[in-house]
Design a protein around this motif. Structure first.
Motif, PDB file in Angstrom:
ATOM      1  N   ALA A 152       0.811  -1.224   0.000  1.00  0.00           N
ATOM      2  CA  ALA A 152       0.000   0.000   0.000  1.00  0.00           C
ATOM      3  C   ALA A 152       0.842   1.271   0.000  1.00  0.00           C
ATOM      4  CB  ALA A 152      -0.922   0.000   1.217  1.00  0.00           C
ATOM      5  N   GLU A 153       2.042   1.223   0.561  1.00  0.00           N
ATOM      6  CA  GLU A 153       2.802   2.455   0.809  1.00  0.00           C
ATOM      7  C   GLU A 153       3.071   3.242  -0.466  1.00  0.00           C
ATOM      8  OE1 GLU A 153       7.115   3.989   2.531  1.00  0.00           O
ATOM      9  OE2 GLU A 153       6.594   1.854   2.654  1.00  0.00           O
ATOM     10  N   ASP A 154       3.593   2.607  -1.493  1.00  0.00           N
ATOM     11  CA  ASP A 154       3.939   3.333  -2.717  1.00  0.00           C
ATOM     12  C   ASP A 154       2.697   3.896  -3.399  1.00  0.00           C
ATOM     13  OD1 ASP A 154       6.612   2.878  -2.320  1.00  0.00           O
ATOM     14  OD2 ASP A 154       6.719   1.153  -3.670  1.00  0.00           O
ATOM     15  N   VAL A 155       1.608   3.131  -3.368  1.00  0.00           N
ATOM     16  CA  VAL A 155       0.356   3.611  -3.968  1.00  0.00           C
ATOM     17  C   VAL A 155      -0.108   4.881  -3.266  1.00  0.00           C
ATOM     18  CG1 VAL A 155      -2.077   3.074  -4.393  1.00  0.00           C
ATOM     19  CG2 VAL A 155      -0.335   1.301  -4.715  1.00  0.00           C
ATOM     20  N   VAL A 156      -0.087   4.877  -1.941  1.00  0.00           N
ATOM     21  CA  VAL A 156      -0.547   6.032  -1.173  1.00  0.00           C
ATOM     22  C   VAL A 156       0.343   7.240  -1.429  1.00  0.00           C
ATOM     23  CG1 VAL A 156      -0.909   6.927   1.163  1.00  0.00           C
ATOM     24  CG2 VAL A 156      -1.623   4.596   0.586  1.00  0.00           C
ATOM     25  N   ARG A 157       1.646   7.041  -1.396  1.00  0.00           N
ATOM     26  CA  ARG A 157       2.567   8.166  -1.575  1.00  0.00           C
ATOM     27  C   ARG A 157       2.477   8.755  -2.970  1.00  0.00           C
ATOM     28  NH1 ARG A 157       6.541   9.615   1.613  1.00  0.00           N
ATOM     29  NH2 ARG A 157       7.996   9.952  -0.112  1.00  0.00           N
ATOM     30  N   HIS A 158       2.144   7.952  -3.952  1.00  0.00           N
ATOM     31  CA  HIS A 158       2.015   8.462  -5.321  1.00  0.00           C
ATOM     32  C   HIS A 158       0.653   9.109  -5.559  1.00  0.00           C
ATOM     33  CE1 HIS A 158       1.880   8.709  -9.655  1.00  0.00           C
ATOM     34  NE2 HIS A 158       0.833   7.905  -9.673  1.00  0.00           N
ATOM     35  N   CYS A 159      -0.402   8.478  -5.104  1.00  0.00           N
ATOM     36  CA  CYS A 159      -1.758   8.885  -5.494  1.00  0.00           C
ATOM     37  C   CYS A 159      -2.333  10.017  -4.652  1.00  0.00           C
ATOM     38  CB  CYS A 159      -2.697   7.681  -5.440  1.00  0.00           C
ATOM     39  SG  CYS A 159      -2.303   6.389  -6.636  1.00  0.00           S
ATOM     40  N   MET A 160      -2.075  10.023  -3.350  1.00  0.00           N
ATOM     41  CA  MET A 160      -2.706  11.009  -2.486  1.00  0.00           C
ATOM     42  C   MET A 160      -2.345  12.458  -2.858  1.00  0.00           C
ATOM     43  SD  MET A 160      -4.974  10.184  -0.359  1.00  0.00           S
ATOM     44  CE  MET A 160      -5.748   8.773   0.374  1.00  0.00           C
ATOM     45  N   PRO A 161      -1.066  12.780  -3.140  1.00  0.00           N
ATOM     46  CA  PRO A 161      -0.772  14.170  -3.533  1.00  0.00           C
ATOM     47  C   PRO A 161      -1.471  14.584  -4.827  1.00  0.00           C
ATOM     48  CG  PRO A 161       1.230  13.047  -2.839  1.00  0.00           C
ATOM     49  CD  PRO A 161       0.165  11.994  -2.948  1.00  0.00           C
ATOM     50  N   VAL A 162      -1.572  13.662  -5.788  1.00  0.00           N
ATOM     51  CA  VAL A 162      -2.266  13.967  -7.049  1.00  0.00           C
ATOM     52  C   VAL A 162      -3.713  14.346  -6.769  1.00  0.00           C
ATOM     53  CG1 VAL A 162      -3.082  12.984  -9.230  1.00  0.00           C
ATOM     54  CG2 VAL A 162      -0.766  12.478  -8.426  1.00  0.00           C
ATOM     55  N   LEU A 163      -4.388  13.544  -5.960  1.00  0.00           N
ATOM     56  CA  LEU A 163      -5.802  13.783  -5.684  1.00  0.00           C
ATOM     57  C   LEU A 163      -6.015  15.006  -4.797  1.00  0.00           C
ATOM     58  CD1 LEU A 163      -7.072  10.119  -5.198  1.00  0.00           C
ATOM     59  CD2 LEU A 163      -7.388  11.612  -7.176  1.00  0.00           C
ATOM     60  N   GLY A 164      -5.109  15.242  -3.854  1.00  0.00           N
ATOM     61  CA  GLY A 164      -5.244  16.409  -2.988  1.00  0.00           C
ATOM     62  C   GLY A 164      -5.137  17.710  -3.770  1.00  0.00           C
ATOM     63  N   THR A 165      -4.125  17.814  -4.639  1.00  0.00           N
ATOM     64  CA  THR A 165      -3.948  19.018  -5.451  1.00  0.00           C
ATOM     65  C   THR A 165      -5.127  19.226  -6.395  1.00  0.00           C
ATOM     66  OG1 THR A 165      -1.545  18.793  -5.342  1.00  0.00           O
ATOM     67  CG2 THR A 165      -2.436  20.156  -7.118  1.00  0.00           C
ATOM     68  N   TYR A 166      -5.566  18.156  -7.031  1.00  0.00           N
ATOM     69  CA  TYR A 166      -6.693  18.207  -7.972  1.00  0.00           C
ATOM     70  C   TYR A 166      -7.963  18.693  -7.280  1.00  0.00           C
ATOM     71  CZ  TYR A 166     -10.293  16.187 -11.106  1.00  0.00           C
ATOM     72  OH  TYR A 166     -11.378  15.976 -11.920  1.00  0.00           O
ATOM     73  N   THR A 167      -8.242  18.150  -6.112  1.00  0.00           N
ATOM     74  CA  THR A 167      -9.459  18.513  -5.386  1.00  0.00           C
ATOM     75  C   THR A 167      -9.422  19.965  -4.956  1.00  0.00           C
ATOM     76  OG1 THR A 167      -9.647  16.238  -4.599  1.00  0.00           O
ATOM     77  CG2 THR A 167     -10.909  17.908  -3.413  1.00  0.00           C
ATOM     78  N   LEU A 168      -8.285  20.420  -4.463  1.00  0.00           N
ATOM     79  CA  LEU A 168      -8.166  21.813  -4.033  1.00  0.00           C
ATOM     80  C   LEU A 168      -8.420  22.760  -5.199  1.00  0.00           C
ATOM     81  CD1 LEU A 168      -7.297  23.827  -1.741  1.00  0.00           C
ATOM     82  CD2 LEU A 168      -5.080  23.828  -2.885  1.00  0.00           C
ATOM     83  N   ARG A 169      -7.801  22.504  -6.340  1.00  0.00           N
ATOM     84  CA  ARG A 169      -7.955  23.400  -7.487  1.00  0.00           C
ATOM     85  C   ARG A 169      -9.412  23.470  -7.931  1.00  0.00           C
ATOM     86  NH1 ARG A 169      -2.444  21.654 -10.820  1.00  0.00           N
ATOM     87  NH2 ARG A 169      -0.997  22.868  -9.534  1.00  0.00           N
ATOM     88  N   ARG A 170     -10.080  22.322  -7.984  1.00  0.00           N
ATOM     89  CA  ARG A 170     -11.489  22.328  -8.382  1.00  0.00           C
ATOM     90  C   ARG A 170     -12.349  23.045  -7.336  1.00  0.00           C
ATOM     91  NH1 ARG A 170     -13.256  19.234 -12.592  1.00  0.00           N
ATOM     92  NH2 ARG A 170     -15.339  19.154 -11.660  1.00  0.00           N
ATOM     93  N   GLY A 171     -12.008  22.860  -6.069  1.00  0.00           N
ATOM     94  CA  GLY A 171     -12.795  23.493  -5.018  1.00  0.00           C
ATOM     95  C   GLY A 171     -12.688  25.001  -5.003  1.00  0.00           C
ATOM     96  N   LEU A 172     -11.563  25.538  -5.496  1.00  0.00           N
ATOM     97  CA  LEU A 172     -11.350  26.979  -5.473  1.00  0.00           C
ATOM     98  C   LEU A 172     -11.793  27.673  -6.754  1.00  0.00           C
ATOM     99  CD1 LEU A 172      -7.827  27.229  -3.778  1.00  0.00           C
ATOM    100  CD2 LEU A 172     -10.076  27.539  -2.736  1.00  0.00           C
ATOM    101  N   MET A 173     -11.963  26.905  -7.828  1.00  0.00           N
ATOM    102  CA  MET A 173     -12.348  27.510  -9.106  1.00  0.00           C
ATOM    103  C   MET A 173     -13.848  27.814  -9.119  1.00  0.00           C
ATOM    104  SD  MET A 173      -9.752  27.962 -11.044  1.00  0.00           S
ATOM    105  CE  MET A 173     -10.454  28.117 -12.689  1.00  0.00           C
ATOM    106  N   PRO A 174     -14.244  28.992  -9.621  1.00  0.00           N
ATOM    107  CA  PRO A 174     -15.674  29.304  -9.675  1.00  0.00           C
ATOM    108  C   PRO A 174     -16.424  28.466 -10.703  1.00  0.00           C
ATOM    109  CG  PRO A 174     -14.376  31.041 -10.715  1.00  0.00           C
ATOM    110  CD  PRO A 174     -13.399  30.119 -10.062  1.00  0.00           C
ATOM    111  N   LEU A 175     -15.703  27.917 -11.693  1.00  0.00           N
ATOM    112  CA  LEU A 175     -16.337  27.119 -12.735  1.00  0.00           C
ATOM    113  C   LEU A 175     -15.383  26.015 -13.141  1.00  0.00           C
ATOM    114  CD1 LEU A 175     -19.042  27.321 -14.317  1.00  0.00           C
ATOM    115  CD2 LEU A 175     -17.758  28.478 -16.139  1.00  0.00           C
TER     116      LEU A 175
END
Length: 467
Positions: free
Chosen positions: A169-192
Motif C-alpha cells: 500500500a505504501e507506494d500507492v498512497v505516496r504516489h496517489c494522495m498528492p495527485v488527488l489532494g492538489t486536484y481537489t483543491l484546485r477544483r474546489g477553489l475555481m468558480p467554474l
C-alpha cells in the motif's frame, strides 16, 4: 436574527478581480491582512463579475466556537470544496452529512478512544526506529524533515490500517494522495469547472490515481472479508476492526463505505501528522534551548528506553512543544462551512447561503489571545496559561460535533515520535524560513534540511531493529 447585528466589512480588492490575485499568490497572508485591516469577521470577494465567490471569514475564538460548536446546526459542510472532496475521496467521515455522518461516527468512535489507540504504540515506535536506522545507514546525509516525516507517517498509517499488507500500500498512497489532494483543491477553489468526465490531463491523472487507490482498498477489503489476511497482525489491523464495527442502532459498513473510510484515514492520517511533525522538529532545530529542555525531560523519564503510552503524561513538555508547533503551523489552515440560515456570528450578520471560513491559521496568530504571536513559546501551553484563553483560540483539530475523531491517535503518534527522536538526536542548522504550499493541508514547499547528531548512549531496547 438580531436587528442590531453589524454589517460585515469587505476586504479591499481590485475592481474587476477582487482579491483573486492576492488569494492565489499568498492566501495565508491575505487572510491575516484581512483581519488586521478589517477585524474579526470579514468578507473577501474573489473573481470577475458573473463568476465571483464571496467568503465570510471568521477569525475570533468566539466566532469559531459559534460556527463549529455552539451554532453548528446553522452551518453545514456542503460547500463547493466539500462536494469536491466527496467526489474524490468518497462519503467518509470527513465529508458525510446528517444521518450518514451520525451513523458513521457512532460506529467508528469506539475504535479511536485513548485506550484503544494506545494499542498502536508498538507499531508507531517500530516505524520511528526504522527511520532512525535509515538515517544511521547514511550518516553523511542531511535529513529532509519534509520528506522523512511524510514517509514516516505514511508507513505508520498503512501499517495500522493494513497490517502486514502495508508494504503493497505504501507506494500507492505516496504516489496517489498528492495527485488527488492538489486536484481537489484546485477544483474546489475555481468558480467554474469542466465536468470530471472530460478527458483533460488533470482529469485523466486524477481518475488514474483514484482507480489505483480504489483497487488497492477493494482488494484488501475482499481479502479481509474472506478471512485471508496474511499474518499475525490479521484481525488487529484497523481495516479488520472497521469491517467488524457494530452498534445496536446501526447496520455495519458496506464495502463502499469501508473504502471511503480508508481513503479518509489515509488522507488525514498521513498529511496532517506529517505537517505537524515536520514543523515540530524544524522549530526545535531552530530553538536549541527548548530542544535541550525537552530532551532532558524525556531522558529523565525514559532513561534511554523506548517510550510507552503510560510514559506520555510524565513528559508534559513534549505535548506543549507539539501544541505550539500546531499553533504556528496548523495542518488545516481553514475549515469551511455554508450557512443554512441567517445567523449572527460574533455580532455580525451572516446571510443564509454564505460560505463561511474559520481559520486556525489566523486565530492562532490573533494578538488578543497570543502575545508576540509569531514567536515559538511552548510555555504558552502550561495549564495556568491555557486556563486564561478562550477554548477556540487553538483548534488545529477542529471542534464541535465534527471535531477530528482521530485526535487521540494523532497525538499518540506525534508524542511517541518526538520523544524517541529527541532522546537519540540533536537537530540543528535548519533554514531560517520555510516557504509553504497551501493545499488541502499546508506543508513545506521544499526540502527542510537540518543537521543530525547523536546525543549519547541509548538502551539496547530502542536500537534500530533489522527489517
Amino acid at each position: 436574527m438580531e436587528t442590531n447585528a453589524i454589517e460585515v466589512p469587505t476586504a479591499d480588492g481590485l475592481p474587476l478581480l477582487g482579491s483573486l490575485l492576492d488569494l492565489r499568490r499568498d492566501p495565508l497572508g491575505a487572510y491575516e491582512r484581512a483581519r488586521s485591516e478589517h477585524g474579526d469577521v470579514v468578507r473577501i470577494v474573489s473573481g470577475p463579475p458573473g463568476l465571483r465567490t464571496t467568503i465570510h471569514f471568521v477569525f475570533s475564538a468566539a466566532g469559531a466556537q459559534q460556527v463549529l460548536a455552539g451554532q453548528s446546526a446553522n452551518f453545514r459542510k456542503d460547500d463547493r470544496f466539500s462536494l469536491e472532496m466527496r467526489q474524490t475521496f468518497g462519503n467518509g467521515l470527513l465529508s458525510s452529512l446528517d444521518d450518514d455522518h451520525i451513523r458513521q461516527r457512532r460506529l467508528l468512535s469506539p475504535l479511536f478512544t485513548k485506550k484503544r489507540v494506545a494499542e498502536y504504540a508498538t507499531t508507531v515506535c517500530d516505524e520511528v526506529d526504522a527511520l532512525c536506522a535509515a538515517w544511521e545507514a547514511d550518516p553523511g546525509r542531511r535529513p529532509d524533515l519534509n520528506e522523512d516525516m511524510s514517509r514516516l507517517t505514511v508507513r505508520m498509517i498503512t501499517r495500522i490500517l493494513f497490517g502486514a499488507d502495508a508494504e503493497q500500500a505504501e507506494d500507492v498512497v505516496r504516489h496517489c494522495m498528492p495527485v488527488l489532494g492538489t486536484y481537489t483543491l484546485r477544483r474546489g477553489l475555481m468558480p467554474l469547472n469542466l465536468p470530471r468526465s472530460f478527458p483533460t490531463p488533470a482529469n485523466r491523472r486524477a481518475r488514474a490515481a483514484q482507480r489505483e487507490l480504489h483497487a488497492l482498498c477493494d482488494r484488501l477489503i475482499e481479502q479481509r472479508r474472506r478471512g485471508g489476511a496474511s499474518d499475525h497482525e490479521a484481525g488487529t489491523d484497523l481495516l479488520t476492526l472497521l469491517i467488524n464495527a457494530r452498534s445496536d442502532e446501526d447496520t455495519p459498513l458496506t464495502d463502499e463505505e469501508l473504502r471511503d473510510q480508508v481513503l479518509v484515514f489515509l488522507l488525514a492520517g498521513s498529511d496532517t501528522t506529517a505537517t505537524s511533525l515536520t514543523f515540530t522538529m524544524y522549530l526545535l532545530a531552530r530553538h536549541q534551548d527548548v530542544q535541550d529542555s525537552v530532551r532532558d525531560e524525556v531522558r529523565s523519564v525514559l532513561g534511554g528506553r523506548r517510550p510507552t503510552p503510560a510514559d506520555l503524561d510524565e513528559v508534559p513538555t513534549v505535548e506543549r512543544v507539539l501544541k505550539e508547533a500546531m499553533r504556528l503551523y496548523p495542518a488545516a489552515p481553514v475549515l469551511i462551512r455554508r450557512a443554512v440560515r441567517s445567523t449572527v456570528v460574533d455580532g455580525h450578520a451572516i446571510p443564509a447561503g454564505a460560505y463561511v471560513y474559520v481559520s486556525p491559521w489566523v486565530t492562532h496568530r490573533h494578538p488578543s489571545y497570543w502575545p508576540d504571536p509569531q514567536r515559538f513559546l511552548p510555555d504558552r501551553f502550561r495549564p495556568e496559561e491555557e486556563s486564561h484563553r478562550p477554548r477556540y483560540a487553538w483548534f488545529p483539530l477542529g471542534g464541535g460535533p465534527r471535531s477530528c475523531i482521530g485526535n487521540h491517535f494523532a497525538m499518540l503518534q506525534m508524542k511517541l515520535a518526538t520523544a524517541t527522536l529527541l532522546q537519540r538526536y540533536r537537530f540543528a542548522e535548519a533554514p531560517p524560513r520555510v516557504p509553504l504550499e497551501v493545499g488541502v493541508t499546508i506543508r513545506a514547499a521544499r526540502a527542510v534540511e537540518c543537521s543530525l547528531s547523536p546525543v549519547g548512549h541509548v538502551s539496547a531496547d530502542i536500537l534500530p531493529r533489522p527489517r
